[in-house]
Design an enzyme around this catalytic site. Sequence first.
Site, PDB file in Angstrom:
ATOM      1  N   ASP A  52       0.823  -1.210   0.000  1.00  0.00           N
ATOM      2  CA  ASP A  52       0.000   0.000   0.000  1.00  0.00           C
ATOM      3  C   ASP A  52       0.858   1.262   0.000  1.00  0.00           C
ATOM      4  OD1 ASP A  52      -2.308  -1.454  -0.085  1.00  0.00           O
ATOM      5  OD2 ASP A  52      -2.797  -1.236   2.033  1.00  0.00           O
ATOM      6  N   GLY A  53       1.989   1.223   0.691  1.00  0.00           N
ATOM      7  CA  GLY A  53       2.882   2.377   0.717  1.00  0.00           C
ATOM      8  C   GLY A  53       3.425   2.712  -0.653  1.00  0.00           C
ATOM      9  N   ASN A 129      -5.034   8.438   1.817  1.00  0.00           N
ATOM     10  CA  ASN A 129      -5.357   7.813   3.103  1.00  0.00           C
ATOM     11  C   ASN A 129      -5.855   8.825   4.127  1.00  0.00           C
ATOM     12  OD1 ASN A 129      -4.924   5.165   2.471  1.00  0.00           O
ATOM     13  ND2 ASN A 129      -3.107   4.905   3.720  1.00  0.00           N
ATOM     14  N   GLU A 130      -4.957   9.717   4.560  1.00  0.00           N
ATOM     15  CA  GLU A 130      -5.332  10.638   5.625  1.00  0.00           C
ATOM     16  C   GLU A 130      -4.387  11.821   5.735  1.00  0.00           C
ATOM     17  OE1 GLU A 130      -2.222   8.393   6.651  1.00  0.00           O
ATOM     18  OE2 GLU A 130      -4.044   7.275   7.175  1.00  0.00           O
ATOM     19  N   ARG A 155      -8.735  19.874  22.325  1.00  0.00           N
ATOM     20  CA  ARG A 155      -7.452  19.826  23.033  1.00  0.00           C
ATOM     21  C   ARG A 155      -7.032  18.367  23.130  1.00  0.00           C
ATOM     22  NH1 ARG A 155     -10.403  23.907  25.288  1.00  0.00           N
ATOM     23  NH2 ARG A 155      -9.324  25.891  25.662  1.00  0.00           N
ATOM     24  N   ASP A 157      -3.682  15.342  21.598  1.00  0.00           N
ATOM     25  CA  ASP A 157      -2.436  15.106  20.881  1.00  0.00           C
ATOM     26  C   ASP A 157      -2.522  15.511  19.415  1.00  0.00           C
ATOM     27  OD1 ASP A 157      -1.352  14.169  23.188  1.00  0.00           O
ATOM     28  OD2 ASP A 157      -1.195  12.078  22.557  1.00  0.00           O
ATOM     29  N   ALA A 192      -6.062  11.105  21.491  1.00  0.00           N
ATOM     30  CA  ALA A 192      -5.898  11.365  22.929  1.00  0.00           C
ATOM     31  C   ALA A 192      -6.426  12.744  23.329  1.00  0.00           C
ATOM     32  CB  ALA A 192      -4.424  11.228  23.324  1.00  0.00           C
TER      33      ALA A 192
END
Length: 271
Positions: A52-53, A129-130, A155, A157, A192
């Site tokens: 995929d990469g 992808n993102e 707020r 990560d 997070a």
Amino acid sequence: MREKQQPLKFAVTSKGDATSNSLMQKIKNYLIDFGLIYDEDGPDIVISVGGDGTLLYAFHRYCRRLDKTAFVGVHTGHLGFYADWVPEEIEKLVIAIAKTPYQIVEYPLLEVIIRYVSGGKEARYLALNECTVKSVSGTLVMDVEIKGELFETFRGDGLCVSTPSGSTAYNKALGGAILHPSLEAIQVAEMASINNRVFRTIGSPLILPAHHTCMLKPVNQVDFHVSVDHLSLLHKDVKSIQFRVADEKIRFARFRPFPFWKRVRDSFIAD
């Protein structure tokens, strides 16, 4: 169905390891023998050999001609979501490319536009992808607007905005939903987040349809680490980061069925 153009122009990209390079050369030689034209600059079809990469790299290399180029993937390692052929099927694939019409399957992409405090030229990216946004140091604090209205102050990560076809990647690791890649949508997942009596986020992934825009606006810091697929860059003096379903789409050449939910099962839960 779309009849293949004559003469068909093709290019082959490789992961770079010995196995992938050998297969790349074999595919190239076979297709040239069949009378196809090798053209790295303007291919009608790109064969990605690796994983995929490797296909992500191929996508970004040819992202300026997505309306003219279709992709097909050969995986030489673990099962991929974009690579549906295996090395043992190379001869079958080559004959299919050279001799048979192929179906075009289109999947939506993510458009990312970064604007700057100085008012200089904005940066525009396409993600297969993102895209992730993280603070250079400490907690990321961003106002999140949806359709021009303030939704929340985030707020935590960081934030991950993914395409449906990318929903099985980093998004899934963050607890996001798996979306069928035919859906015209983007997904926003938290990394997070901070939730207590003072600060509150939605705490759930958001799935936005094609006509909804998500905008991030810095609350204090203006320097951010922004990744688009495999590319990670430091952006300074950021005024806003805008996300939406792109007008462009990625096109895959299909020579046989490639069921998405079977891929999901085989990748994550099959023995």
